[in-house]
Design a protein around this motif. Structure first.
Motif, short mmCIF file in Angstrom:
data_model
loop_
_atom_site.label_atom_id
_atom_site.label_comp_id
_atom_site.label_asym_id
_atom_site.label_seq_id
_atom_site.Cartn_x
_atom_site.Cartn_y
_atom_site.Cartn_z
N MET A 1 -118.33 -12.88 68.75
CA MET A 1 -117.12 -13.63 68.45
C MET A 1 -115.90 -12.72 68.35
O MET A 1 -114.92 -13.06 67.72
CB MET A 1 -117.30 -14.40 67.13
N LEU A 45 -120.56 -26.31 57.29
CA LEU A 45 -120.02 -24.98 57.02
C LEU A 45 -120.99 -24.18 56.16
O LEU A 45 -121.54 -24.69 55.18
CB LEU A 45 -118.67 -25.09 56.31
N LYS A 46 -121.17 -22.94 56.54
CA LYS A 46 -122.12 -22.07 55.86
C LYS A 46 -121.63 -21.68 54.48
O LYS A 46 -120.48 -21.29 54.30
CB LYS A 46 -122.36 -20.80 56.70
N GLU A 48 -121.02 -19.37 51.49
CA GLU A 48 -120.83 -17.92 51.44
C GLU A 48 -122.00 -17.24 50.72
O GLU A 48 -122.43 -17.67 49.65
CB GLU A 48 -119.52 -17.59 50.71
N ASP A 221 -108.99 -17.25 60.19
CA ASP A 221 -110.12 -17.79 60.95
C ASP A 221 -109.69 -18.12 62.37
O ASP A 221 -108.52 -18.45 62.63
CB ASP A 221 -110.66 -19.06 60.31
N TYR A 240 -116.07 -24.51 66.69
CA TYR A 240 -116.78 -23.56 65.83
C TYR A 240 -115.77 -22.69 65.11
O TYR A 240 -114.89 -22.09 65.74
CB TYR A 240 -117.73 -22.69 66.65
N ARG A 241 -115.88 -22.62 63.80
CA ARG A 241 -114.95 -21.83 62.99
C ARG A 241 -115.58 -20.50 62.61
O ARG A 241 -116.69 -20.45 62.10
CB ARG A 241 -114.57 -22.61 61.72
N LYS A 242 -114.85 -19.40 62.89
CA LYS A 242 -115.34 -18.06 62.63
C LYS A 242 -114.32 -17.28 61.81
O LYS A 242 -113.16 -17.16 62.20
CB LYS A 242 -115.62 -17.32 63.94
N GLU A 243 -114.77 -16.75 60.67
CA GLU A 243 -113.90 -15.93 59.83
C GLU A 243 -113.67 -14.58 60.49
O GLU A 243 -114.60 -13.87 60.85
CB GLU A 243 -114.54 -15.76 58.46
N SER A 253 -116.90 -20.83 55.13
CA SER A 253 -115.93 -20.48 56.18
C SER A 253 -116.51 -20.81 57.55
O SER A 253 -116.08 -21.76 58.20
CB SER A 253 -115.56 -19.00 56.09
N ASP A 254 -117.50 -20.04 58.01
CA ASP A 254 -118.05 -20.25 59.35
C ASP A 254 -118.80 -21.58 59.44
O ASP A 254 -119.49 -21.99 58.51
CB ASP A 254 -119.03 -19.12 59.69
#
Length: 269
Positions: A1, A45-46, A48, A221, A240-243, A253-254
Protein backbone atom coordinates in the motif's frame (compact mmCIF):
# COMPACT_ATOMS: atom_id res chain seq x y z
CA UNK A 1 0.00 0.00 0.00
CA UNK A 2 3.00 2.31 -0.41
CA UNK A 3 1.90 3.50 -3.84
CA UNK A 4 -1.56 4.20 -5.18
CA UNK A 5 -2.77 4.95 -8.66
CA UNK A 6 -4.10 8.49 -8.52
CA UNK A 7 -7.32 7.80 -10.39
CA UNK A 8 -11.05 8.57 -10.40
CA UNK A 9 -14.19 9.62 -11.62
CA UNK A 10 -17.03 11.66 -11.72
CA UNK A 11 -18.23 12.82 -14.93
CA UNK A 12 -21.84 11.82 -14.85
CA UNK A 13 -24.64 13.52 -16.70
CA UNK A 14 -27.79 13.63 -14.61
CA UNK A 15 -30.66 15.61 -16.07
CA UNK A 16 -28.18 17.70 -18.03
CA UNK A 17 -25.73 18.40 -15.19
CA UNK A 18 -22.45 16.81 -14.17
CA UNK A 19 -21.55 16.08 -10.57
CA UNK A 20 -18.77 14.49 -8.55
CA UNK A 21 -19.55 11.50 -6.37
CA UNK A 22 -16.79 10.72 -3.86
CA UNK A 23 -17.04 8.10 -1.11
CA UNK A 24 -15.27 9.61 1.92
CA UNK A 25 -15.81 13.31 1.29
CA UNK A 26 -18.50 15.61 -0.05
CA UNK A 27 -17.56 17.72 -3.11
CA UNK A 28 -18.82 21.28 -3.64
CA UNK A 29 -21.68 19.95 -5.81
CA UNK A 30 -25.06 19.18 -4.25
CA UNK A 31 -27.89 16.70 -4.61
CA UNK A 32 -30.00 17.97 -7.56
CA UNK A 33 -32.83 20.34 -6.58
CA UNK A 34 -36.04 18.66 -5.39
CA UNK A 35 -34.30 15.27 -5.40
CA UNK A 36 -33.75 12.78 -2.60
CA UNK A 37 -30.60 10.71 -2.10
CA UNK A 38 -30.75 7.58 0.07
CA UNK A 39 -27.40 6.22 1.17
CA UNK A 40 -26.31 3.18 3.23
CA UNK A 41 -22.62 3.14 4.15
CA UNK A 42 -21.16 0.02 5.80
CA UNK A 43 -17.59 -0.46 6.99
CA UNK A 44 -15.49 -3.17 8.57
CA UNK A 45 -12.57 -1.51 10.38
CA UNK A 46 -9.76 -3.24 12.20
CA UNK A 47 -9.55 -2.64 15.95
CA UNK A 48 -6.22 -1.04 16.79
CA UNK A 49 -3.72 -3.52 18.24
CA UNK A 50 -5.85 -6.60 17.48
CA UNK A 51 -6.85 -8.83 14.56
CA UNK A 52 -10.57 -8.23 15.18
CA UNK A 53 -12.85 -5.98 13.13
CA UNK A 54 -15.71 -3.69 14.14
CA UNK A 55 -18.80 -3.27 11.94
CA UNK A 56 -20.27 0.21 11.38
CA UNK A 57 -23.57 1.12 9.72
CA UNK A 58 -24.46 4.65 8.62
CA UNK A 59 -27.76 5.22 6.75
CA UNK A 60 -28.30 8.73 5.36
CA UNK A 61 -31.01 10.73 3.60
CA UNK A 62 -30.07 13.86 1.59
CA UNK A 63 -32.40 16.42 -0.03
CA UNK A 64 -31.67 19.15 -2.56
CA UNK A 65 -33.60 22.22 -1.40
CA UNK A 66 -32.46 24.13 -4.49
CA UNK A 67 -29.41 24.13 -6.77
CA UNK A 68 -27.25 25.77 -4.08
CA UNK A 69 -28.52 24.24 -0.81
CA UNK A 70 -28.77 20.64 0.36
CA UNK A 71 -29.53 19.08 3.76
CA UNK A 72 -28.84 15.63 5.19
CA UNK A 73 -29.76 13.44 8.16
CA UNK A 74 -27.57 10.50 9.25
CA UNK A 75 -27.79 7.72 11.84
CA UNK A 76 -24.93 5.76 13.47
CA UNK A 77 -24.85 2.14 14.63
CA UNK A 78 -22.08 -0.37 15.24
CA UNK A 79 -21.37 -3.93 16.25
CA UNK A 80 -18.47 -4.68 18.58
CA UNK A 81 -18.07 -7.62 20.96
CA UNK A 82 -21.20 -9.24 19.41
CA UNK A 83 -23.43 -6.33 20.42
CA UNK A 84 -25.21 -4.26 17.74
CA UNK A 85 -26.18 -0.85 19.12
CA UNK A 86 -27.58 2.46 17.86
CA UNK A 87 -25.19 5.21 18.87
CA UNK A 88 -26.55 8.51 17.54
CA UNK A 89 -27.05 10.67 14.48
CA UNK A 90 -26.29 13.97 12.80
CA UNK A 91 -27.76 16.79 10.72
CA UNK A 92 -25.81 18.47 7.92
CA UNK A 93 -26.21 21.36 5.50
CA UNK A 94 -24.08 22.55 2.57
CA UNK A 95 -24.41 25.80 0.62
CA UNK A 96 -22.71 26.30 -2.73
CA UNK A 97 -21.75 29.97 -2.88
CA UNK A 98 -19.57 30.02 -6.02
CA UNK A 99 -19.85 28.33 -9.39
CA UNK A 100 -17.92 28.85 -12.61
CA UNK A 101 -19.19 26.58 -15.37
CA UNK A 102 -17.85 25.89 -18.86
CA UNK A 103 -18.66 23.30 -21.52
CA UNK A 104 -16.00 20.78 -20.43
CA UNK A 105 -15.15 22.00 -16.93
CA UNK A 106 -16.40 23.72 -13.80
CA UNK A 107 -15.11 25.06 -10.50
CA UNK A 108 -17.31 25.22 -7.40
CA UNK A 109 -16.97 26.23 -3.76
CA UNK A 110 -19.32 25.50 -0.86
CA UNK A 111 -19.56 25.99 2.90
CA UNK A 112 -20.90 23.25 5.16
CA UNK A 113 -21.83 22.59 8.76
CA UNK A 114 -22.72 19.48 10.77
CA UNK A 115 -23.94 18.74 14.31
CA UNK A 116 -23.87 15.22 15.74
CA UNK A 117 -24.91 13.51 18.95
CA UNK A 118 -23.55 10.21 20.24
CA UNK A 119 -24.13 8.03 23.33
CA UNK A 120 -21.05 5.79 23.10
CA UNK A 121 -17.98 5.91 25.33
CA UNK A 122 -15.06 8.14 24.28
CA UNK A 123 -11.95 5.97 23.97
CA UNK A 124 -9.83 7.59 21.25
CA UNK A 125 -8.01 10.89 20.73
CA UNK A 126 -9.19 11.12 17.14
CA UNK A 127 -12.24 13.40 16.94
CA UNK A 128 -14.91 11.91 14.68
CA UNK A 129 -18.41 13.30 15.02
CA UNK A 130 -19.52 10.97 12.20
CA UNK A 131 -19.93 7.99 14.51
CA UNK A 132 -17.91 8.55 17.70
CA UNK A 133 -18.29 12.02 19.21
CA UNK A 134 -20.97 14.52 20.03
CA UNK A 135 -19.98 17.87 18.52
CA UNK A 136 -19.99 20.09 15.46
CA UNK A 137 -17.95 20.65 12.32
CA UNK A 138 -17.85 23.60 9.94
CA UNK A 139 -15.74 24.14 6.87
CA UNK A 140 -15.29 24.89 3.20
CA UNK A 141 -14.82 22.68 0.13
CA UNK A 142 -13.63 23.43 -3.42
CA UNK A 143 -14.02 21.13 -6.44
CA UNK A 144 -12.56 21.37 -9.95
CA UNK A 145 -13.83 19.22 -12.83
CA UNK A 146 -11.92 19.15 -16.13
CA UNK A 147 -13.48 16.79 -18.69
CA UNK A 148 -13.24 13.35 -17.02
CA UNK A 149 -10.96 14.33 -14.14
CA UNK A 150 -12.07 15.77 -10.79
CA UNK A 151 -10.08 17.19 -7.88
CA UNK A 152 -11.75 18.17 -4.60
CA UNK A 153 -10.32 19.48 -1.32
CA UNK A 154 -11.80 20.57 2.00
CA UNK A 155 -10.69 22.25 5.23
CA UNK A 156 -12.79 22.22 8.40
CA UNK A 157 -12.86 22.91 12.15
CA UNK A 158 -14.26 20.22 14.45
CA UNK A 159 -15.23 20.47 18.13
CA UNK A 160 -16.12 17.57 20.45
CA UNK A 161 -18.29 17.71 23.59
CA UNK A 162 -19.28 15.15 26.23
CA UNK A 163 -21.25 12.32 24.65
CA UNK A 164 -23.46 11.86 27.71
CA UNK A 165 -23.19 12.60 31.43
CA UNK A 166 -21.78 9.08 31.84
CA UNK A 167 -19.51 9.26 28.79
CA UNK A 168 -17.64 12.52 29.16
CA UNK A 169 -14.90 13.77 26.88
CA UNK A 170 -11.55 13.11 28.64
CA UNK A 171 -9.82 16.20 30.06
CA UNK A 172 -6.44 15.02 28.77
CA UNK A 173 -7.64 14.85 25.14
CA UNK A 174 -7.68 17.83 22.82
CA UNK A 175 -11.30 18.72 22.03
CA UNK A 176 -10.79 20.68 18.78
CA UNK A 177 -9.27 19.59 15.49
CA UNK A 178 -8.50 20.76 11.97
CA UNK A 179 -9.60 18.32 9.26
CA UNK A 180 -8.31 18.27 5.68
CA UNK A 181 -9.11 16.14 2.64
CA UNK A 182 -7.84 15.83 -0.93
CA UNK A 183 -9.65 13.67 -3.49
CA UNK A 184 -8.72 12.76 -7.06
CA UNK A 185 -10.82 11.07 -9.68
CA UNK A 186 -11.21 9.93 -13.25
CA UNK A 187 -14.00 8.37 -15.28
CA UNK A 188 -12.60 5.13 -16.72
CA UNK A 189 -15.62 3.75 -18.60
CA UNK A 190 -17.35 4.45 -20.92
CA UNK A 191 -14.82 6.19 -23.12
CA UNK A 192 -17.66 7.95 -24.93
CA UNK A 193 -21.25 8.59 -23.84
CA UNK A 194 -24.08 7.34 -26.02
CA UNK A 195 -26.81 7.01 -23.37
CA UNK A 196 -27.57 8.04 -19.80
CA UNK A 197 -28.30 4.36 -19.12
CA UNK A 198 -24.68 3.36 -19.65
CA UNK A 199 -22.89 1.89 -16.63
CA UNK A 200 -20.07 4.14 -15.40
CA UNK A 201 -16.88 2.78 -13.83
CA UNK A 202 -14.93 5.33 -11.83
CA UNK A 203 -11.68 5.09 -9.89
CA UNK A 204 -10.77 7.45 -7.09
CA UNK A 205 -8.16 8.10 -4.46
CA UNK A 206 -8.95 10.12 -1.34
CA UNK A 207 -6.68 11.38 1.42
CA UNK A 208 -8.30 12.09 4.80
CA UNK A 209 -6.39 13.70 7.66
CA UNK A 210 -6.72 15.45 11.02
CA UNK A 211 -4.57 17.45 13.43
CA UNK A 212 -5.58 17.98 17.08
CA UNK A 213 -5.24 21.71 17.68
CA UNK A 214 -4.22 21.51 21.35
CA UNK A 215 -1.29 19.10 20.99
CA UNK A 216 -0.49 18.75 17.27
CA UNK A 217 -1.15 14.99 17.09
CA UNK A 218 -2.14 13.93 13.58
CA UNK A 219 -3.13 11.14 11.25
CA UNK A 220 -3.37 10.76 7.47
CA UNK A 221 -5.23 7.94 5.67
CA UNK A 222 -5.47 6.99 2.00
CA UNK A 223 -8.64 5.47 0.53
CA UNK A 224 -8.58 3.99 -3.00
CA UNK A 225 -12.12 3.36 -4.31
CA UNK A 226 -13.82 1.77 -7.30
CA UNK A 227 -17.29 3.06 -8.10
CA UNK A 228 -20.09 1.86 -10.37
CA UNK A 229 -23.00 4.04 -11.53
CA UNK A 230 -26.07 2.29 -12.94
CA UNK A 231 -28.65 4.09 -15.09
CA UNK A 232 -27.30 7.47 -13.81
CA UNK A 233 -29.29 6.83 -10.62
CA UNK A 234 -27.93 3.94 -8.54
CA UNK A 235 -24.39 3.85 -7.20
CA UNK A 236 -22.10 1.21 -5.66
CA UNK A 237 -18.75 2.07 -3.99
CA UNK A 238 -16.06 -0.31 -2.75
CA UNK A 239 -13.10 1.18 -0.88
CA UNK A 240 -10.18 0.29 1.36
CA UNK A 241 -8.86 2.65 4.03
CA UNK A 242 -5.15 2.51 4.89
CA UNK A 243 -3.42 4.49 7.62
CA UNK A 244 -0.30 6.25 6.30
CA UNK A 245 0.75 8.46 9.24
CA UNK A 246 -0.49 8.50 12.84
CA UNK A 247 0.57 9.91 16.22
CA UNK A 248 -2.72 9.66 18.16
CA UNK A 249 -4.82 6.86 19.69
CA UNK A 250 -7.56 5.59 17.35
CA UNK A 251 -10.10 2.84 17.95
CA UNK A 252 -9.85 1.76 14.30
CA UNK A 253 -8.31 2.88 11.02
CA UNK A 254 -7.64 0.28 8.31
CA UNK A 255 -10.63 -1.45 6.78
CA UNK A 256 -13.17 -1.96 4.01
CA UNK A 257 -16.05 0.34 2.95
CA UNK A 258 -19.18 -0.75 1.09
CA UNK A 259 -21.61 1.94 0.02
CA UNK A 260 -25.02 1.88 -1.72
CA UNK A 261 -26.65 5.08 -2.97
CA UNK A 262 -29.87 5.77 -4.88
CA UNK A 263 -31.27 9.09 -6.11
CA UNK A 264 -34.97 9.87 -6.55
CA UNK A 265 -35.11 12.79 -9.02
CA UNK A 266 -37.66 15.62 -9.32
CA UNK A 267 -39.93 14.69 -6.43
CA UNK A 268 -42.16 17.74 -6.92
CA UNK A 269 -42.89 17.02 -10.59
Amino acid sequence: MKKFLVLVVLFIFQKGTSQELFLMTDPASNVPANSLGVNVLQSFLKKEGTSAYNYYLMPEVSYGVNKNLMVRASAFASKADNNFVAEGGSVYAKYRFYSEDDINSHFRMAAFGRFSFNNSSVNQEQIEIMGNNTGFETGIVATKLIKKVAISSSLSFEKAFDNTSNHRFPDNFGSTATNYTLSFGKLMYPKKYTSLKQTNINLMLEFVGQTINENGKSYLDAVPVIQFIFNSQARLDLGYRKELINSMTRSSSDGIYFNLYYTFFNLKN
